[in-house]
Motif scaffolding. Sequence first.
Motif, PDB file in Angstrom:
ATOM      1  N   ASP A   1       0.866  -1.179   0.000  1.00 54.14           N
ATOM      2  CA  ASP A   1       0.000   0.000   0.000  1.00 54.14           C
ATOM      3  C   ASP A   1       0.904   1.231   0.000  1.00 54.14           C
ATOM      4  O   ASP A   1       1.877   1.274   0.744  1.00 54.14           O
TER       5      ASP A   1
ATOM      6  N   LEU B   1      -2.281   4.118  -3.660  1.00 59.78           N
ATOM      7  CA  LEU B   1      -2.291   2.841  -4.389  1.00 59.78           C
ATOM      8  C   LEU B   1      -2.398   1.721  -3.366  1.00 59.78           C
ATOM      9  O   LEU B   1      -1.708   1.760  -2.335  1.00 59.78           O
ATOM     10  N   SER B   2      -3.241   0.722  -3.656  1.00 60.74           N
ATOM     11  CA  SER B   2      -3.327  -0.360  -2.676  1.00 60.74           C
ATOM     12  C   SER B   2      -3.104  -1.720  -3.320  1.00 60.74           C
ATOM     13  O   SER B   2      -3.386  -1.911  -4.508  1.00 60.74           O
ATOM     14  N   ASP B   3      -2.555  -2.621  -2.504  1.00 64.18           N
ATOM     15  CA  ASP B   3      -2.279  -4.003  -2.910  1.00 64.18           C
ATOM     16  C   ASP B   3      -1.513  -4.079  -4.231  1.00 64.18           C
ATOM     17  O   ASP B   3      -1.928  -4.729  -5.186  1.00 64.18           O
ATOM     18  N   VAL B   4      -0.368  -3.385  -4.265  1.00 66.57           N
ATOM     19  CA  VAL B   4       0.464  -3.361  -5.471  1.00 66.57           C
ATOM     20  C   VAL B   4       1.346  -4.609  -5.502  1.00 66.57           C
ATOM     21  O   VAL B   4       2.050  -4.909  -4.538  1.00 66.57           O
TER      22      VAL B   4
ATOM     23  N   CYS C   1      -1.227   2.861 -13.492  1.00 65.78           N
ATOM     24  CA  CYS C   1      -1.811   3.276 -12.204  1.00 65.78           C
ATOM     25  C   CYS C   1      -3.185   3.863 -12.499  1.00 65.78           C
ATOM     26  O   CYS C   1      -3.292   4.837 -13.259  1.00 65.78           O
TER      27      CYS C   1
ATOM     28  N   ALA D   1      -5.136   1.316  -8.129  1.00 63.69           N
ATOM     29  CA  ALA D   1      -4.527  -0.002  -8.361  1.00 63.69           C
ATOM     30  C   ALA D   1      -3.437   0.090  -9.416  1.00 63.69           C
ATOM     31  O   ALA D   1      -3.415   1.028 -10.227  1.00 63.69           O
TER      32      ALA D   1
ATOM     33  N   THR E   1      -1.916  -2.136 -12.488  1.00 63.84           N
ATOM     34  CA  THR E   1      -2.161  -3.357 -13.273  1.00 63.84           C
ATOM     35  C   THR E   1      -1.246  -3.399 -14.484  1.00 63.84           C
ATOM     36  O   THR E   1      -0.885  -2.359 -15.036  1.00 63.84           O
TER      37      THR E   1
END
Length: 228
Positions: free
Chosen positions: A16, A26-29, A219, A223, A225
């Motif tokens: 995070d 940003l979370s759960d990278v 980004c 999130a 991806t």
Amino acid sequence: MTAFSSEPIIKLEGVDIYQNGNKLVLSDVNFEINKGDFVFLIGRTGSGKSSLLKTLYGDLWLESGKGKVVGYELQKMKQAEVPFLRRKLGIVFQDFQLFFDRNVEENLEFVLRATGWTDKSAIKTRISDVLMQVGLGTSPKKMPHQLSGGEQQRVVIARAMLNEPQILLADEPTGNLDPEVGEQIMQVFQTINTAGTAILMATHNYDFLKKYPARVVKCENGAVTEIQ
């Protein structure tokens, strides 16, 4: 040695990322970058690209999750270790941050001396090598104000390459340059990457993505991806 060389240069797991200590951007990278990779980092202004890069070079602390960058575990890192982490990374900013009262060679020498180089002839050789690498072999005595914006950015890239980093982190390196010059700078990055240095480049220039196919990480909405 083999075990080490196959390890990712950057690996983030369940990370995070917070701005100003409390705003979750940003979370759960989860992603990794391996030796020799070229990765574009895209996303709107404010989507967390710079915060992600700052976390990787120790400017923002890793509050939760696990991150390993060039062998340093971010979640366990102490303030005193940050300069050592940065010596193994090359960092290229959008604004050049050169010393305008020193010539090109002196700008580069300052960094080498600050990172422990003492041998005069080794310093001279290394400076001449990196300037050749970015196409500025004939400019060591020029002052920054005598250089164009594109040439100044080449000096910045040369500076980032001085300690032979495993990866270059570049935050919008062509953002302040006109398209033709930006293209030349992109080619400098390509050459450096082909010679074996991994690159993570934040950019708004979508033409680059078409022209230089590479991994793309985005980004968006808090999130990160990978775009296939």
